[in-house]
Design an enzyme around this catalytic site. Structure first.
Site, PDB file in Angstrom:
ATOM      1  N   ARG A  38       0.679  -1.428   0.023  1.00 38.72           N
ATOM      2  CA  ARG A  38       0.004  -0.025   0.066  1.00 38.72           C
ATOM      3  C   ARG A  38       0.814   1.299   0.070  1.00 38.72           C
ATOM      4  NH1 ARG A  38      -5.402  -1.088   1.396  1.00 38.72           N
ATOM      5  NH2 ARG A  38      -6.079  -2.922   0.078  1.00 38.72           N
ATOM      6  N   ARG A  42      -4.060   6.562   0.422  1.00 36.85           N
ATOM      7  CA  ARG A  42      -4.537   7.779   0.973  1.00 36.85           C
ATOM      8  C   ARG A  42      -3.811   8.526   1.877  1.00 36.85           C
ATOM      9  NH1 ARG A  42      -9.942   4.645   2.557  1.00 36.85           N
ATOM     10  NH2 ARG A  42      -8.596   3.150   2.695  1.00 36.85           N
ATOM     11  N   ARG A  51      -8.303  11.112  -5.960  1.00 34.70           N
ATOM     12  CA  ARG A  51      -9.568  10.144  -5.602  1.00 34.70           C
ATOM     13  C   ARG A  51     -10.771  10.946  -5.615  1.00 34.70           C
ATOM     14  NH1 ARG A  51     -12.068   7.272  -4.576  1.00 34.70           N
ATOM     15  NH2 ARG A  51     -11.970   6.009  -2.673  1.00 34.70           N
ATOM     16  N   ASP A  87      -6.169  -3.712  -7.728  1.00 34.78           N
ATOM     17  CA  ASP A  87      -6.936  -4.324  -6.508  1.00 34.78           C
ATOM     18  C   ASP A  87      -7.138  -5.878  -6.802  1.00 34.78           C
ATOM     19  OD1 ASP A  87      -8.207  -3.340  -3.710  1.00 34.78           O
ATOM     20  OD2 ASP A  87      -9.321  -5.044  -4.603  1.00 34.78           O
ATOM     21  N   TYR A 161     -14.175 -13.201  -0.204  1.00 34.42           N
ATOM     22  CA  TYR A 161     -14.987 -11.977  -0.597  1.00 34.42           C
ATOM     23  C   TYR A 161     -16.333 -12.365  -1.358  1.00 34.42           C
ATOM     24  CZ  TYR A 161     -11.556  -8.588   1.144  1.00 34.42           C
ATOM     25  OH  TYR A 161     -10.692  -8.029   1.880  1.00 34.42           O
TER      26      TYR A 161
HETATM   27  O1  CP3 Z   1       0.278   0.464  -3.292  1.00 33.40           O
HETATM   28  C1  CP3 Z   1      -0.095  -0.883  -3.499  1.00 33.40           C
HETATM   29  O2  CP3 Z   1      -0.179  -1.412  -2.367  1.00 33.40           O
HETATM   30  C2  CP3 Z   1      -0.838  -1.307  -4.638  1.00 33.40           C
HETATM   31  C3  CP3 Z   1      -2.306  -1.281  -4.685  1.00 33.40           C
HETATM   32  C4  CP3 Z   1      -3.047  -2.156  -3.970  1.00 33.40           C
HETATM   33  C5  CP3 Z   1      -4.407  -1.911  -3.553  1.00 33.40           C
HETATM   34  N1  CP3 Z   1      -5.199  -2.968  -3.107  1.00 33.40           N
HETATM   35  C6  CP3 Z   1      -5.167  -0.494  -3.791  1.00 33.40           C
HETATM   36  C7  CP3 Z   1      -6.177  -0.131  -2.819  1.00 33.40           C
HETATM   37  C8  CP3 Z   1      -3.059  -3.448  -3.741  1.00 33.40           C
HETATM   38  C9  CP3 Z   1      -1.944  -4.539  -3.786  1.00 33.40           C
HETATM   39  C10 CP3 Z   1      -4.197  -4.150  -3.189  1.00 33.40           C
HETATM   40  C11 CP3 Z   1      -4.551  -5.533  -2.808  1.00 33.40           C
HETATM   41  C12 CP3 Z   1      -5.732  -5.713  -1.973  1.00 33.40           C
HETATM   42  N2  CP3 Z   1      -6.985  -5.352  -1.811  1.00 33.40           N
HETATM   43  C13 CP3 Z   1      -5.681  -6.785  -1.128  1.00 33.40           C
HETATM   44  C14 CP3 Z   1      -4.343  -7.621  -0.585  1.00 33.40           C
HETATM   45  C15 CP3 Z   1      -3.354  -6.728   0.390  1.00 33.40           C
HETATM   46  C16 CP3 Z   1      -3.909  -6.507   1.745  1.00 33.40           C
HETATM   47  O3  CP3 Z   1      -4.149  -5.209   2.167  1.00 33.40           O
HETATM   48  O4  CP3 Z   1      -4.085  -7.535   2.480  1.00 33.40           O
HETATM   49  C17 CP3 Z   1      -6.898  -6.743  -0.222  1.00 33.40           C
HETATM   50  C18 CP3 Z   1      -7.439  -7.626   0.817  1.00 33.40           C
HETATM   51  C19 CP3 Z   1      -7.380  -5.966  -1.089  1.00 33.40           C
HETATM   52  C20 CP3 Z   1      -9.345  -5.675  -0.784  1.00 33.40           C
HETATM   53  C21 CP3 Z   1      -9.373  -4.301  -0.345  1.00 33.40           C
HETATM   54  N3  CP3 Z   1      -9.531  -3.150  -1.323  1.00 33.40           N
HETATM   55  C22 CP3 Z   1      -9.510  -3.716   1.019  1.00 33.40           C
HETATM   56  C23 CP3 Z   1      -9.432  -4.406   2.374  1.00 33.40           C
HETATM   57  C24 CP3 Z   1      -9.431  -2.245   0.925  1.00 33.40           C
HETATM   58  C25 CP3 Z   1      -9.664  -1.101   1.986  1.00 33.40           C
HETATM   59  C26 CP3 Z   1     -10.949  -0.673   2.239  1.00 33.40           C
HETATM   60  C27 CP3 Z   1     -10.916   0.879   3.066  1.00 33.40           C
HETATM   61  O5  CP3 Z   1     -11.269   1.739   2.435  1.00 33.40           O
HETATM   62  O6  CP3 Z   1     -10.327   0.751   3.908  1.00 33.40           O
HETATM   63  C28 CP3 Z   1      -9.519  -1.863  -0.440  1.00 33.40           C
HETATM   64  C29 CP3 Z   1      -9.736  -0.685  -1.210  1.00 33.40           C
HETATM   65  C30 CP3 Z   1      -8.364  -0.178  -1.735  1.00 33.40           C
HETATM   66  N4  CP3 Z   1      -7.327  -0.724  -2.383  1.00 33.40           N
HETATM   67  C31 CP3 Z   1      -7.722   1.163  -1.342  1.00 33.40           C
HETATM   68  C32 CP3 Z   1      -6.258   1.264  -2.115  1.00 33.40           C
HETATM   69  C33 CP3 Z   1      -5.339   2.072  -2.165  1.00 33.40           C
HETATM   70  C34 CP3 Z   1      -7.840   2.037  -0.386  1.00 33.40           C
HETATM   71  C35 CP3 Z   1      -8.274   3.462  -0.888  1.00 33.40           C
HETATM   72  C36 CP3 Z   1      -9.075   3.982  -1.682  1.00 33.40           C
HETATM   73  O7  CP3 Z   1     -10.274   3.378  -1.746  1.00 33.40           O
HETATM   74  O8  CP3 Z   1      -8.916   4.826  -2.609  1.00 33.40           O
END
Ligand code: CP3
Length: 372
Positions: A38, A42, A51, A87, A161
């Site tokens: 990550r 944000r 965003r 994602d 999921y």
């Molecule tokens: O910089 C990086 O790491 C690359 C981008 C990346 C994202 N998601 C962007 C993202 C990667 C590698 C992921 C993988 C991902 N997505 C995982 C595996 C990694 C982990 O964290 O365990 C999982 C479980 C997801 C599913 C997911 N997507 C979750 C749990 C969330 C968070 C929800 C929240 O708002 O708290 C997301 C949304 C997400 N994916 C964000 C980002 C940057 C959050 C910010 C946004 O909505 O812009």
């Protein structure tokens, strides 16, 4: 090299020197490489600005923008690798899954999988799906000065999921299917594994230099269940991805008890969360596999001297064996006020400086940073 002068993905990864790729292979390095899960997100003011106008899915659909978001942490933090901004849910969209990524919640589905017909209805993933993702990778291959890590969600974590329809604490429905409907479970695992292989191969073809398989929630399983219901699928994925020639990273949270089984997956690198001391992780994994981790991500909110001390402890433990990549034990957490970009930049510089090898590395390190 082809006459055109254009390098194929394989040639790029083999010919461009990279500390990150060397560390994945357990080769000698002159400093410990760093990247952060990550690292794009944000906590960055620039990301928050983007965003305001685009959803996460929309960013992924615009290759120039998506490449910019991917490169931002490389420019700001000086990390040794980039990770494709995307994602784990994105390729499921190409299989016909209708999902939404809800802010502060995560992936949500209106129609979770409950029966065999739902699995039959998942479209097989083909490499002509998601052209914008592969276009982003091609842009990044031209623009980046460090390797690009491609990624996919692992079948168990994706299934959680698809079956729960939202993030879960207990994974009750997922485990109910796993134990109660083994044929359905196998069909789902196989279908997701085929997607992962095709999707990861296409990312490497387009220029990704390593692949990380995110099995974030697999730590909810006992070792027995992991071995019975998940390990064979992960082994089959990594066996099929061997031909890409790129390092393969396997990561999950809360996986301390699973690490010795992780060593049987065929991964080149194993990601370790912060709950397990690296010495214990090394003992469970054995030698010959690189480790990646494992700073508690919440330490980014601690006073700098504490963050520095704990990072040094992780580095000391990680450097005892060849093949170590510094990372957090999970992604950069979002919180108000957010982690400062400057903190991550300073941390990256500290890791590089602390581990830079010249002459007698350990002596120099101890001299420069006496501690404990
Ligand atoms: O910089 C990086 O790491 C690359 C981008 C990346 C994202 N998601 C962007 C993202 C990667 C590698 C992921 C993988 C991902 N997505 C995982 C595996 C990694 C982990 O964290 O365990 C999982 C479980 C997801 C599913 C997911 N997507 C979750 C749990 C969330 C968070 C929800 C929240 O708002 O708290 C997301 C949304 C997400 N994916 C964000 C980002 C940057 C959050 C910010 C946004 O909505 O812009």
């Amino acid at each position: 090299m082809p006459d055109s002068g254009i390098l194929t993905a394989k040639e790029t990864t083999m010919t461009v020197p990279s500390t990150f790729l060397d560390a994945c292979r357990g080769k000698p390095v002159d400093h410990i490489p760093v990247w952060y899960m990550r690292q794009a997100g944000r906590y960055q003011p620039e990301y928050r600005k983007i965003r305001e106008r685009y959803s996460l899915v929309e960013i992924c659909q615009h290759p120039d923008l998506c490449a910019e978001v991917t490169m931002l942490p490389v420019q700001q933090l000086g990390v040794d690798a980039a990770i494709l901004f995307s994602d784990i849910m994105i390729p499921l969209g190409a299989m016909g899954v209708d999902f939404e990524i809800r802010e502060h919640v995560g992936p949500v589905l209106d129609a979770p999988i409950t029966r065999a017909a739902d699995i039959d209805h998942l479209r097989p993933f083909t490499s002509d799906a998601l052209p914008h993702v592969f276009e982003t990778v091609r842009i990044l291959r031209r623009e980046l000065t460090v390797p690009l890590i491609g990624f996919a969600g692992a079948p168990f974590t994706l299934a959680s999921y698809l079956i729960e329809g939202k993030p879960s604490r207990s994974y009750i429905r997922t485990k109910q299917m796993m134990w109660g409907e083994p044929e359905m479970w196998r069909a789902l695992m196989d279908k997701l594994a085929d997607m992962v292989v095709t999707y990861a191969e296409a990312q490497v073809e387009a220029g990704a230099a390593a692949i990380q398989l995110f099995d974030s929630w697999v730590g909810s399983l006992s070792v027995r269940d992991f071995r019975t219901y998940v390990l064979p699928t992960v082994q089959s994925i990594f066996r099929r991805l061997q031909t890409t020639g790129v390092p393969l990273i396997y990561f999950g949270v809360n996986t301390g008890e699973l690490l010795s089984a992780f060593a049987e997956t065929g991964a080149t690198v194993i990601g370790v969360d912060w709950r397990v001391p690296l010495a214990a992780a090394r003992e469970r994994v054995g030698s010959g596999i690189a480790l990646q981790g494992n700073l508690d991500p919440v330490l980014l909110f601690a006073p700098w001297p504490v963050l520095q001390r704990e990072t040094a402890a992780v580095l000391d433990a990680g450097m005892t064996h060849p093949g170590f990549i510094f990372n957090l034990g999970h992604g950069v957490a979002h919180h108000q006020p957010p982690v400062e970009v400057g903190t991550l930049r300073r941390l990256t510089e500290f890791v590089h400086e602390y581990t830079r090898r010249a002459g007698n590395p350990r002596a120099r390190i101890e001299e420069a940073y006496p501690h404990g």
